[in-house]
Design a protein around this motif. Structure first.
Motif, PDB file in Angstrom:
ATOM      1  N   SER A   1     -28.516  81.293 -46.873  1.00  0.00           N
ATOM      2  CA  SER A   1     -29.371  81.016 -45.717  1.00  0.00           C
ATOM      3  C   SER A   1     -30.327  82.194 -45.536  1.00  0.00           C
ATOM      4  O   SER A   1     -29.879  83.326 -45.413  1.00  0.00           O
ATOM      5  CB  SER A   1     -28.495  80.844 -44.474  1.00  0.00           C
ATOM      6  N   ALA A   2     -31.621  81.917 -45.540  1.00  0.00           N
ATOM      7  CA  ALA A   2     -32.589  83.014 -45.416  1.00  0.00           C
ATOM      8  C   ALA A   2     -32.881  83.335 -43.961  1.00  0.00           C
ATOM      9  O   ALA A   2     -33.140  84.491 -43.617  1.00  0.00           O
ATOM     10  CB  ALA A   2     -33.880  82.654 -46.156  1.00  0.00           C
ATOM     11  N   SER A   3     -32.832  82.329 -43.092  1.00  0.00           N
ATOM     12  CA  SER A   3     -33.206  82.608 -41.705  1.00  0.00           C
ATOM     13  C   SER A   3     -32.186  82.095 -40.684  1.00  0.00           C
ATOM     14  O   SER A   3     -32.480  82.023 -39.496  1.00  0.00           O
ATOM     15  CB  SER A   3     -34.601  82.038 -41.413  1.00  0.00           C
ATOM     16  N   GLY A   4     -30.987  81.743 -41.155  1.00  0.00           N
ATOM     17  CA  GLY A   4     -29.882  81.482 -40.227  1.00  0.00           C
ATOM     18  C   GLY A   4     -29.584  80.028 -39.903  1.00  0.00           C
ATOM     19  O   GLY A   4     -28.533  79.731 -39.336  1.00  0.00           O
ATOM     20  N   VAL A   5     -30.471  79.111 -40.263  1.00  0.00           N
ATOM     21  CA  VAL A   5     -30.256  77.704 -39.895  1.00  0.00           C
ATOM     22  C   VAL A   5     -29.088  77.098 -40.695  1.00  0.00           C
ATOM     23  O   VAL A   5     -28.163  76.508 -40.125  1.00  0.00           O
ATOM     24  CB  VAL A   5     -31.552  76.872 -40.091  1.00  0.00           C
ATOM     25  N   THR A   6     -29.120  77.289 -41.998  1.00  0.00           N
ATOM     26  CA  THR A   6     -28.035  76.770 -42.846  1.00  0.00           C
ATOM     27  C   THR A   6     -26.726  77.501 -42.541  1.00  0.00           C
ATOM     28  O   THR A   6     -25.639  76.902 -42.573  1.00  0.00           O
ATOM     29  CB  THR A   6     -28.401  76.924 -44.342  1.00  0.00           C
ATOM     30  N   LYS A   7     -26.846  78.776 -42.234  1.00  0.00           N
ATOM     31  CA  LYS A   7     -25.648  79.573 -41.883  1.00  0.00           C
ATOM     32  C   LYS A   7     -24.912  78.948 -40.688  1.00  0.00           C
ATOM     33  O   LYS A   7     -23.690  78.782 -40.718  1.00  0.00           O
ATOM     34  CB  LYS A   7     -26.082  80.995 -41.537  1.00  0.00           C
TER      35      LYS A   7
ATOM     36  N   LEU B   1     -40.771  85.120 -47.834  1.00  0.00           N
ATOM     37  CA  LEU B   1     -40.538  83.717 -47.453  1.00  0.00           C
ATOM     38  C   LEU B   1     -41.825  82.996 -47.051  1.00  0.00           C
ATOM     39  O   LEU B   1     -41.781  81.838 -46.624  1.00  0.00           O
ATOM     40  CB  LEU B   1     -39.543  83.662 -46.283  1.00  0.00           C
TER      41      LEU B   1
ATOM     42  N   TRP C   1     -44.447  80.726 -47.254  1.00  0.00           N
ATOM     43  CA  TRP C   1     -44.774  79.607 -48.155  1.00  0.00           C
ATOM     44  C   TRP C   1     -46.264  79.311 -48.200  1.00  0.00           C
ATOM     45  O   TRP C   1     -46.712  78.479 -48.971  1.00  0.00           O
ATOM     46  CB  TRP C   1     -43.978  78.351 -47.801  1.00  0.00           C
TER      47      TRP C   1
ATOM     48  N   TRP D   1     -36.337  74.516 -50.294  1.00  0.00           N
ATOM     49  CA  TRP D   1     -37.572  75.269 -50.549  1.00  0.00           C
ATOM     50  C   TRP D   1     -38.418  74.438 -51.521  1.00  0.00           C
ATOM     51  O   TRP D   1     -37.999  74.197 -52.650  1.00  0.00           O
ATOM     52  CB  TRP D   1     -37.259  76.627 -51.192  1.00  0.00           C
ATOM     53  N   TRP D   2     -39.568  74.034 -51.087  1.00  0.00           N
ATOM     54  CA  TRP D   2     -40.439  73.192 -51.915  1.00  0.00           C
ATOM     55  C   TRP D   2     -39.651  72.051 -52.544  1.00  0.00           C
ATOM     56  O   TRP D   2     -39.641  71.880 -53.755  1.00  0.00           O
ATOM     57  CB  TRP D   2     -41.185  74.023 -52.953  1.00  0.00           C
ATOM     58  N   TYR D   3     -38.944  71.341 -51.701  1.00  0.00           N
ATOM     59  CA  TYR D   3     -38.272  70.085 -52.061  1.00  0.00           C
ATOM     60  C   TYR D   3     -37.022  70.238 -52.925  1.00  0.00           C
ATOM     61  O   TYR D   3     -36.424  69.243 -53.313  1.00  0.00           O
ATOM     62  CB  TYR D   3     -39.261  69.096 -52.730  1.00  0.00           C
TER      63      TYR D   3
ATOM     64  N   GLY E   1     -37.247  71.622 -42.984  1.00  0.00           N
ATOM     65  CA  GLY E   1     -38.196  71.331 -41.914  1.00  0.00           C
ATOM     66  C   GLY E   1     -38.438  69.841 -41.781  1.00  0.00           C
ATOM     67  O   GLY E   1     -39.218  69.410 -40.941  1.00  0.00           O
ATOM     68  N   GLY E   2     -37.800  69.037 -42.605  1.00  0.00           N
ATOM     69  CA  GLY E   2     -37.991  67.587 -42.544  1.00  0.00           C
ATOM     70  C   GLY E   2     -37.809  66.902 -43.889  1.00  0.00           C
ATOM     71  O   GLY E   2     -37.506  65.719 -43.950  1.00  0.00           O
ATOM     72  N   SER E   3     -37.963  67.653 -44.978  1.00  0.00           N
ATOM     73  CA  SER E   3     -37.794  67.053 -46.303  1.00  0.00           C
ATOM     74  C   SER E   3     -36.358  66.605 -46.508  1.00  0.00           C
ATOM     75  O   SER E   3     -35.427  67.174 -45.947  1.00  0.00           O
ATOM     76  CB  SER E   3     -38.125  68.063 -47.411  1.00  0.00           C
TER      77      SER E   3
END
Ligand SMILES: Cc1cc2nc3c(=O)[nH]c(=O)nc-3n(C[C@H](O)[C@H](O)[C@H](O)COP(=O)(O)O)c2cc1C
Length: 156
Positions: free
Chosen positions: A10-16, A44, A46, A86-88, A115-117
């Motif tokens: 997790s780079a920014s905590g959401v998946t964590k 990060l 993009w 990350w990029w699908y 983010g929605g993908s």
């Protein structure tokens, strides 16, 4: 004995945050896949085609180093594997992870936030890198409720 593991990057905590809920609900151990070189905010970005994450994504053989290892992987036979999209697809460090252990006879269940993908071809890419594992269908975990999580987990 049959043990479960939730391994995640997790780079920014959401998946964590999702991984922690999942581990608690499943009674699983938790392992954070830590990059040897942590990702900075600039890494990060993009919107920048020179950013580390962009360059890594577009380098098929790139395998960012992982700082930590799972010493007792033999004990686990079900592994929930979490990451941001990350990029699908999964970040390249997940490619490093699936190539770092012998997953023969282990069930691997990908989960992701984005983010929605959706998952897209993410799981196919990972399966190709690690064909010995028994891959289950991946699940997107954006805004997953406790009930949805529990219902989904009941099959494992
Ligand atoms: C480099 C980069 C690429 C991303 N690419 C996508 C994408 O293709 N589709 C999407 O829906 N979200 C994308 N996102 C958003 C992340 O998937 C989303 O914010 C995720 O929940 C972050 O999880 P984390 O906090 O565990 O790192 C991207 C984010 C980053 C940093």
């Amino acid at each position: 004995m049959s043990k479960k593991l939730v391994a995640y990057f997790s780079a920014s905590g959401v998946t964590k945050a999702v991984a922690e809920r999942l581990a608690k609900s499943a009674g699983a151990d938790l392992f954070e896949i830590k990059p040897k070189t942590p990702y900075s905010e600039a890494d990060l970005d993009w919107t920048n085609k020179n950013s580390r994450s962009f360059v890594e994504t577009n380098s098929p053989d790139c395998r960012p180093k992982i700082a930590n290892t799972i010493a007792n992987m033999d004990e686990y036979n079900t592994i929930f594997l979490g990451f941001p999209i990350w990029w699908y697809v999964a970040p390249k460090i997940i490619n490093t992870f699936v190539e770092s252990y012998d997953f023969s006879d282990k069930t691997v269940i990908p989960f992701a936030t984005s983010g929605g993908s959706k998952m897209g071809k993410t799981c196919e890419v990972l399966k190709d890198l690690c064909p010995n594992a028994n891959w289950e269908k991946g699940k997107m975990m954006n805004r997953v409720s406790d009930k949805e999580l529990k219902d989904w987990l009941s099959q494992y």
